[in-house]
Write a protein that holds these residues in place. Structure first.
Motif: not given
Length: 340
Positions: A126-137, A331-336
């Motif tokens: 569950a931890f991995q899945s949530d981490m990947l979702r926040r990364a944009g997968a 919800e999502l991590v974005r960089f600029q």
């Protein structure tokens, strides 16, 4: 002495001279092929540097390989683990059962091992899945990239800090804290022989995976730590390197400098990629734009997850250097990229 990487089937235990031996231990299903486990002689029994993957074939290779060198596994005094990954720490517990040996690793990795024992498998997924979702997968890719976790290694009996001497009577084997690949990775300087057991920190041809977990952490900088650790190893001079994979090689300082240069080039390329994007990018989008050993579209889900972890580590270093910024978003991590 220098050896070249060969398939595992062509590997043999070797006497490296000066009371040091190497035993290749297979890693089932891994392109790395094997881990080089080292044994260091002492009057009170040998100490192993790493132990290999926890698998019956690996145990047979380790115990049988030691036997061909005249070492009974029951006489092993201790196992000092360069880091907690399963291809290094996996068999340490079985060696302890066979010989009563102690197990030592850096205190930071010891804490990771205890956490792994406390973290149930479903919680990890569950931890991995949530981490990947926040990364944009997307959700389906996040589930596919999570994968199964190997059984955690044995909890160590002893914890090391930077500069500590390993319990190796008659020799001087000193721990050098080299974080990056893991928080508690150590190299081991055999000071009475001008040799450095480098674990995964400095390898002769490939570079170790440097990731950040969870991907969106802001309180650590693994790649920055790794680059500093490479400088520190370089300051030890032209020692012979005994790595955990590939082959033995001379002049660890020169190779450490090459790896630093490689990552600085990668950071420059990543910054240029971000500067060319009109919109902020997620970690997953950044990983898809970066160059890997295979095209992104051909990487299986688990390797995409590892690539995203490495992309996140490079993004974090650029952020720490003030070259990019992350946008506040729950919800999502974005960089600029920032204007230079």
């Amino acid at each position: 002495m220098k050896t070249r990487r060969r398939p595992y089937a062509e590997q043999r235990p070797q006497d490296l001279g000066g009371g040091v031996w190497s035993v290749p231990v297979p890693i089932p299903g891994s392109p790395l092929g094997y881990t080089l486990v080292y044994a260091v002689e002492s009057p009170k029994g040998p100490v192993l540097v790493d132990a290999g993957w926890n698998h019956p074939e690996a145990w047979q290779a380790l115990s049988g390989g030691l036997a061909t060198l005249g070492i009974d596994v029951s006489t092993v005094r201790g196992v000092v683990v360069t880091h907690f990954h399963p291809d290094h720490a996996g068999l340490a517990g079985q060696v302890r059962e066979a010989s009563g040996a102690w197990i030592a690793m850096h205190e930071n990795d010891a804490a990771m091992v205890r956490l792994m024992h406390d973290f149930a498998g479903d919680e990890h997924t569950a931890f991995q899945s949530d981490m990947l979702r926040r990364a944009g997968a997307d959700p389906s890719e996040a589930r596919a990239a999570s994968g199964e976790r190997p059984a955690p290694p044995a909890v160590p009996d002893r914890e090391l800090r930077d500069g500590d001497l390993v319990d190796l009577p008659g020799r001087k084997l000193r721990a050098v804290h080299t974080p990056g690949h893991t928080p508690g990775h150590i190299c081991l300087h055999l000071e009475d022989a001008d040799r450095l057991f480098t674990g995964d920190h400095v390898l002769p041809d490939i570079t170790p995976h440097i990731g950040i977990y969870p991907y969106d952490r802001e309180d650590v900088d693994p790649l920055g730590d790794f680059l500093e650790s490479l400088e520190r190893v370089g300051e030890l001079g032209t020692l012979d390197a005994l790595p955990a994979h590939e082959w033995i090689f001379p002049d660890v300082a020169a190779r450490a400098a090459e790896i630093r240069h490689h990552h600085e080039e990668k950071l420059d390329a990543l910054l240029a990629l971000l500067a060319g994007q009109p919109e902020p990018q997620t970690i997953w989008e950044v990983a898809a734009m970066m160059t890997w050993n295979k095209p992104w579209d051909t990487l299986p889900p688990m390797l995409r997850g590892m690539a995203a972890g490495e992309a996140a580590a490079h993004l974090r270093t650029l952020e720490a250097r003030g070259r990019i910024r992350r946008l506040p978003d729950v919800e999502l991590v974005r960089f600029q990229a920032l204007d230079s």
